[in-house]
Design an enzyme around this catalytic site. Sequence first.
Site, PDB file in Angstrom:
ATOM      1  CG  HIS A 207      -3.873  10.409   2.815  1.00  0.00           C
ATOM      2  ND1 HIS A 207      -4.873  10.315   3.751  1.00  0.00           N
ATOM      3  CD2 HIS A 207      -2.993   9.404   3.106  1.00  0.00           C
ATOM      4  CE1 HIS A 207      -4.621   9.302   4.575  1.00  0.00           C
ATOM      5  NE2 HIS A 207      -3.491   8.734   4.206  1.00  0.00           N
TER       6      HIS A 207
ATOM      7  CB  THR B 121      -7.209  -4.774   2.770  1.00  0.00           C
ATOM      8  OG1 THR B 121      -6.198  -4.460   3.726  1.00  0.00           O
ATOM      9  CG2 THR B 121      -7.215  -3.724   1.670  1.00  0.00           C
TER      10      THR B 121
ATOM     11  CD  GLU C 282      -5.433   2.915   0.266  1.00  0.00           C
ATOM     12  OE1 GLU C 282      -4.653   2.240  -0.432  1.00  0.00           O
ATOM     13  OE2 GLU C 282      -5.271   3.146   1.468  1.00  0.00           O
TER      14      GLU C 282
ATOM     15  CG  ASP D  69      -2.033   1.015   1.100  1.00  0.00           C
ATOM     16  OD1 ASP D  69      -2.388   1.378  -0.045  1.00  0.00           O
ATOM     17  OD2 ASP D  69      -2.554   1.467   2.134  1.00  0.00           O
TER      18      ASP D  69
ATOM     19  CD  GLU E  24      -7.000  12.544   4.727  1.00  0.00           C
ATOM     20  OE1 GLU E  24      -6.500  13.362   3.940  1.00  0.00           O
ATOM     21  OE2 GLU E  24      -7.260  11.355   4.406  1.00  0.00           O
TER      22      GLU E  24
ATOM     23  NE  ARG F 257      -7.142   6.573  10.024  1.00  0.00           N
ATOM     24  CZ  ARG F 257      -6.535   6.383   8.860  1.00  0.00           C
ATOM     25  NH1 ARG F 257      -5.283   5.972   8.828  1.00  0.00           N
ATOM     26  NH2 ARG F 257      -7.191   6.576   7.729  1.00  0.00           N
TER      27      ARG F 257
ATOM     28  CD  GLU G 128      -5.852   4.681   5.089  1.00  0.00           C
ATOM     29  OE1 GLU G 128      -5.230   3.874   4.350  1.00  0.00           O
ATOM     30  OE2 GLU G 128      -5.298   5.446   5.899  1.00  0.00           O
TER      31      GLU G 128
ATOM     32  CD  GLN H 203      -2.238   4.519  10.690  1.00  0.00           C
ATOM     33  OE1 GLN H 203      -3.468   4.540  10.671  1.00  0.00           O
ATOM     34  NE2 GLN H 203      -1.516   5.104   9.750  1.00  0.00           N
TER      35      GLN H 203
ATOM     36  CG  ASP I 236      -5.330   0.258   4.023  1.00  0.00           C
ATOM     37  OD1 ASP I 236      -5.314  -0.856   4.568  1.00  0.00           O
ATOM     38  OD2 ASP I 236      -4.426   1.106   4.165  1.00  0.00           O
TER      39      ASP I 236
ATOM     40  CE  LYS J 104      -2.898   2.185   7.523  1.00  0.00           C
ATOM     41  NZ  LYS J 104      -3.729   3.101   6.750  1.00  0.00           N
TER      42      LYS J 104
HETATM   43 MN    MN Z   1      -3.888   2.863   3.060  1.00  0.00          MN
END
Ligand code: MN
Length: 362
Positions: free
Chosen positions: A89, A213, A157, A82, A314, A193, A155, A196, A189, A209
């Site tokens: 971002h 996925t 993507e 990834d 975000e 948080r 996420e 992480q 993904d 993560k």
């Molecule tokens: Mn990602």
Amino acid sequence: MSGGCTRTTPVASAQMLDGSQLFAEPSLNSFLALGRPAWHATREWLLDLVQNENERDAVEPHLIPLSAVTMQLPFEVADYVDFYSSLEHATNLGRMFRPDQEPLLPNWRWLPVAYHGRAGSVVVSGTDVVRPQGQRKAPDEDAPTFGPSRRLDFELELGFVVGTPTELGEPVPVEAFADHVFGVVLVNDWSARDIQAWEYVPLGPNLGKSFQTSVSAWVTPLTLLEDARVEAPAQDPAPLPHLAGGRDWGLDVALEVELNGEALSHGNARTLYWTLPQQLAHATSNGSAVRTGDLMASGTISGPDRGSEGSLIELTRNGTEPLVLPDGVTRAFLEDGDEVVLRANAGSLELGEVRGRVVASI
Ligand code: MN
């Protein structure tokens, strides 16, 4: 194309399509390994089948409404990488994770930063996501605790799927991208948080993560994206020679995130700073081989405007500005029972959606 499309087999066999037996397999991998000429020939054959009135009697008995089938993971994922290729971002996350420093680390504009994900945790759209447990430590806590993530996120993507493999020691230059890559999938993904933020220094994301996925059940062939290709944003500084080029692989693909039926975000893949060919060139620049079924995702795609961010962290400014949903409830991060749907389209071409519902920790 999607996996497990066994119903094409009778038609393919009857017409003696080269490699027809490959479509009886539960994944597309063997077909993907055939390479670009076979992908092209199969597409031509399929187009003729569905467009030619003379073929109607042969084809119609084998057509099944999408609503009547259960979609499967379309390919067996070999490796999963990834990237972190969206400038907006990376800037937004840098500000939140390292508020006292420059948001972009010094390497970011020189190479497409990535972490290595967990191939075995990649699942097809429609699969529930179980809230992960892990170590969480808030900045004002002295020590971590173990428990369900309190900051579960999505996420948005775009990922590409390798068809034609390489040998060890064989880099894939940006110009050879389409010789190796069959197509793209939409990717969620899922990210915890809190897990992480505590674990990621200095080697990058891992358990925050790797729990799951999700990818679309459809791989959209690159050849269908030809009309969506646009010039990617200018790069400063100019990339080193082995990453130069591939700038005509910006993709004008509109993106949308939906939470519990309400659109939260609208973005576009054309804002990516590092293009897909540059990502593959970087990933193989040290001689690392790629295998059929390798999945490489872009990283969260966020645009410059509010409402174009590809993640909740975000959209909610690290949880400090919760979203108010139309029914009056607020969301800083995902709650159990929430359903996230990612959608993408290039004009009238729809990429497969990625759908997933959060369920409580086991
Ligand atoms: Mn990602």
